[in-house]
Design a protein around this motif. Structure first.
Motif, short mmCIF file in Angstrom:
data_model
loop_
_atom_site.label_atom_id
_atom_site.label_comp_id
_atom_site.label_asym_id
_atom_site.label_seq_id
_atom_site.Cartn_x
_atom_site.Cartn_y
_atom_site.Cartn_z
N ARG A 1 -12.08 -1.14 14.75
CA ARG A 1 -12.61 -2.46 14.39
C ARG A 1 -14.14 -2.45 14.33
O ARG A 1 -14.75 -2.93 13.38
N VAL A 2 -14.74 -1.85 15.35
CA VAL A 2 -16.19 -1.81 15.43
C VAL A 2 -16.77 -1.02 14.25
O VAL A 2 -17.71 -1.46 13.58
N LEU A 3 -16.17 0.15 14.00
CA LEU A 3 -16.68 0.98 12.90
C LEU A 3 -16.50 0.30 11.56
O LEU A 3 -17.34 0.37 10.68
N TYR A 4 -15.36 -0.35 11.40
CA TYR A 4 -15.10 -1.04 10.12
C TYR A 4 -16.21 -2.05 9.83
O TYR A 4 -16.76 -2.10 8.74
N GLU A 5 -16.54 -2.83 10.85
CA GLU A 5 -17.58 -3.84 10.63
C GLU A 5 -18.94 -3.19 10.37
O GLU A 5 -19.70 -3.64 9.51
N ARG B 1 -11.17 -1.00 1.33
CA ARG B 1 -10.18 0.05 1.51
C ARG B 1 -10.87 1.33 2.01
O ARG B 1 -10.41 1.99 2.94
N PHE B 2 -11.98 1.63 1.41
CA PHE B 2 -12.71 2.82 1.83
C PHE B 2 -13.18 2.66 3.29
O PHE B 2 -13.01 3.55 4.12
N ALA B 3 -13.73 1.48 3.59
CA ALA B 3 -14.24 1.25 4.95
C ALA B 3 -13.13 1.34 5.98
O ALA B 3 -13.29 1.92 7.05
N ALA B 4 -11.97 0.77 5.63
CA ALA B 4 -10.85 0.79 6.58
C ALA B 4 -10.36 2.21 6.79
O ALA B 4 -10.05 2.63 7.92
N THR B 5 -10.28 2.97 5.71
CA THR B 5 -9.81 4.35 5.82
C THR B 5 -10.79 5.17 6.66
O THR B 5 -10.39 5.92 7.56
N TYR B 6 -12.05 5.00 6.35
CA TYR B 6 -13.06 5.75 7.10
C TYR B 6 -13.03 5.36 8.58
O TYR B 6 -13.03 6.21 9.47
N ALA B 7 -12.96 4.03 8.84
CA ALA B 7 -12.98 3.57 10.24
C ALA B 7 -11.80 4.15 11.00
O ALA B 7 -11.91 4.59 12.15
N VAL C 1 -7.84 -2.70 11.81
CA VAL C 1 -7.73 -2.94 10.36
C VAL C 1 -6.31 -2.86 9.85
O VAL C 1 -6.04 -3.11 8.69
N HIS C 2 -5.37 -2.48 10.71
CA HIS C 2 -3.96 -2.48 10.30
C HIS C 2 -3.25 -3.74 10.77
O HIS C 2 -2.05 -3.88 10.59
N GLY C 3 -3.99 -4.64 11.44
CA GLY C 3 -3.37 -5.85 11.94
C GLY C 3 -2.79 -5.68 13.33
O GLY C 3 -2.15 -6.59 13.85
#
Ligand SMILES: Nc1ncnc2c1ncn2[C@@H]1O[C@H](COP(=O)(O)OP(=O)(O)OP(=O)(O)O)[C@@H](O)[C@H]1O
Ligand SMILES: [Mg+2]
Length: 563
Positions: A406-410, A503-509, A542-544
């Motif tokens: 979550r932190v990385l995604y943001e 999508r990229f951010a979620a995958t990377y995170a 990011v997956h809920g």
């Protein structure tokens, strides 16, 4: 020359006009139920009872304890365009009652065997019988204050329409839904519905929407709902939305109410879903009860024959505020799943009212130094996967991977739209091999990869050279993260994300985050918790899935018999 004789223009006889109007107002038993229950609510009823036989095809009866009518009004009410609710066209602006057309009763009475029994305060009770729109009898009756309408043999005189009625179970379901929707608008009114003698709905009067949701659907759904409360200018958004972790692809409830009136508006629901961005898995649909309140002149409710639509003066504003409202509701830690709430015997619906609050200052900068303050809450890592700590309201349990994701995604979303992430130049550049599909994915995402810190150059054949890499945490494995990230991007995993950047951010995170099974020291744990507690949507990855659950103190006290 025409072979047809020219038809004469004539005004339709009243009953024909009523039957035509009925075509718009009365589609099936559920629409009769809707109209009669709305009338009961408009009449100030405190308790409304609905009875059905054969899905309403044989009998529909709605009884209320509202104002009732005297004999003259009762007879007038059966005439078209007779209404007590508005007088002039300007009354339509901001009309607060469900009814305003004076259409429903005459329309229903024109296509059924209709009986109206009513009694106003301190008046004589009256019974009217109407068959296919024709008044048969006006009689004395013996009922108390209030009104009972009984509709038998719906569409008996319009066989073409009767043929379209569906199976009893289907019609029953539609009628239950019609009452459910209206019951949600008025938790303070008691509702019951019986079908062939079986009680299908029984909702006592309540003061809160969440209590009504409990009565309608039970705790299994109601305990997963979070309160929304948000205002922007003239618009107030309230209601209940489901915790992201409990959203499912099927069976969701989605309701929109405008000034207390149910409407169908897929755009508002979509805006509410947009508020979940990055907290639900693609394809999951959260349950949503969205109530909009705004001045009467900012919305027109008179745009649909069955009043199922409304027209907003500024639709985009409304959608934007709805999205904001949902995001705000999901943001705070109160959105963290309570350990006891889901299907359990725990605190249930009221639990989110108190919520959990974390003394962030206890984790703040100076407490990260070599000599932490004595009061810093101890952090405990268990199973090398979860971090436990005490809060004001109980015990918080954080999943280290989900939390870091979550932190990385943001962070990454900020970096991708800003200056990019700080990268580390590698002393020894990495050479990595990929499949042709993966090389395509790298090419397609080259710019985004650079922005998160991977500076990449084609080498030869299937190889690439990596000159710089991101460094999100000390245990980060740059090569492995890149391989997993590229394989996800090439394999179409995370495919449901509509926005390419997200999508990229979620995958990377997901790939860059600390993993389960990694031992963290106290300062790493503390840093993670501080960053999580300052995230916009801390309670979900990011997956809920939840990134944090809470064990409320009350639950501990209950289990140990201290209350
Ligand atoms: N349950 C009730 N209790 C008291 N009065 C009622 C009840 N049902 C109907 N009435 C009276 O009969 C009138 C006609 O009802 P009807 O439903 O036909 O029209 P409406 O509610 O005014 O408008 P709409 O067609 O939009 O529903 C109402 O305006 C109201 O005065
Ligand atoms: Mg009405």
């Amino acid at each position: 020359m025409s072979v047809l004789a020219r038809a004469r223009v004539q005004v339709l006889a009243g009953n024909v006009a009523n039957q035509i109007a009925a075509g718009e107002v009365v589609e099936r038993p559920a629409s009769v139920v809707k109209e009669l229950v709305e009338n009961a609510i408009d009449a100030g009823a405190r308790a409304i009872r609905v009875e059905l036989e054969d899905g309403g095809k044989t009998l529909i009866r709605v009884s209320d304890d509202g104002s009732g009518m005297d004999r003259d009004d009762a007879q007038l009410a059966l005439q078209r365009h007779a209404t007590s609710k508005i007088r002039t066209a300007t009354d339509l602006i901001g009309v607060a009652t469900f009814g305003f057309r004076g259409e429903a009763l005459p329309a229903i009475a024109s296509v059924s065997r209709f009986e109206l029994e009513t009694c106003g305060e301190g008046e004589e009770a009256t019974r009217l019988r109407v068959t296919g729109g024709k008044l048969d009898a006006v009689e004395d009756s013996a009922r108390q204050r209030g009104t009972t309408v009984t509709v038998r043999g719906l569409f008996y005189n319009t066989p073409a329409r009767r043929k379209f009625l569906r199976a009893t179970a289907t019609e029953t379901r539609a009628a239950v839904e019609a009452v459910t929707v209206l019951a949600l608008t008025r938790p303070d009114v008691a509702f019951s519905l019986t079908s062939d003698g079986r009680v299908l709905l029984d909702c006592p009067a309540a003061s809160r929407l969440i209590d009504r949701a409990h009565a309608l659907w039970g705790g299994e759904l109601a305990d997963t709902l979070l309160a929304v409360s948000h205002r922007a200018g003239p618009l107030e958004v309230s209601g209940l939305v489901q915790r992201p972790a409990q959203a499912r692809p099927a069976g969701r409830k989605g309701y929109v109410f405008v000034r207390g009136r149910p409407i169908r508006d897929p755009f508002i629901l979509r805006a509410a879903e947009a508020g979940y961005r990055s907290t639900i898995a693609p394809g999951d649909r959260p349950s949503l009860l969205v109530f909009l309140d705004l001045p009467g002149d900012a919305v027109d409710v008179n745009v649909h024959p069955a009043k199922l639509e409304a027209r907003f003066r500024d639709k985009f504003f409304v959608e934007r505020v709805v999205e904001e409202a949902v995001r705000e509701a999901l943001g705070p830690l109160t959105a963290a799943t309570p350990l006891s709430g889901i299907g359990g015997s725990g605190l249930g619906a009221g639990e989110f009212a108190g919520g959990i609050s974390v003394p962030l200052e206890l984790f703040s900068a100076q407490s990260l130094g070599p000599n932490p303050e004595p009061r810093t809450p101890p952090l405990l890592q268990v199973f090398d996967t979860y971090i436990l700590f005490q809060t004001d309201a109980g015990v918080a349990i954080v999943d280290q991977h989900s939390a870091h994701e979550r932190v990385l995604y943001e962070d990454v979303m900020r970096q991708l739209s800003g200056d990019g992430a700080p990268a580390q130049r590698l002393l020894l550049p990495l050479t990595l091999d990929f499949t042709p599909a993966e090389l395509d994915a790298i090419e397609a995402h080259r710019e985004l990869l650079t922005r998160v810190g991977y500076e990449i150059e084609p080498f030869s054949g299937r190889s690439i050279v990596v000159h710089t890499a991101p460094n999100p945490h000390p245990r980060f494995e740059a090569a492995r993260c890149l391989q997993e990230l590229v394989s996800d991007l090439a394999g179409g995993r995370f495919g449901g994300w509509q926005n390419r950047l997200e999508r990229f951010a979620a995958t990377y995170a997901c790939r860059a985050a600390i993993k389960a099974g990694q031992t963290l020291d106290v300062s790493e744990m503390r840093q993670l918790i501080v960053r999580l507690l300052t995230a916009t949507l801390p309670a979900h990855d990011v997956h809920g899935r939840p990134s944090m659950v809470q064990l409320p103190k009350e639950e501990l006290e209950r289990r140990f018999g201290r209350t």
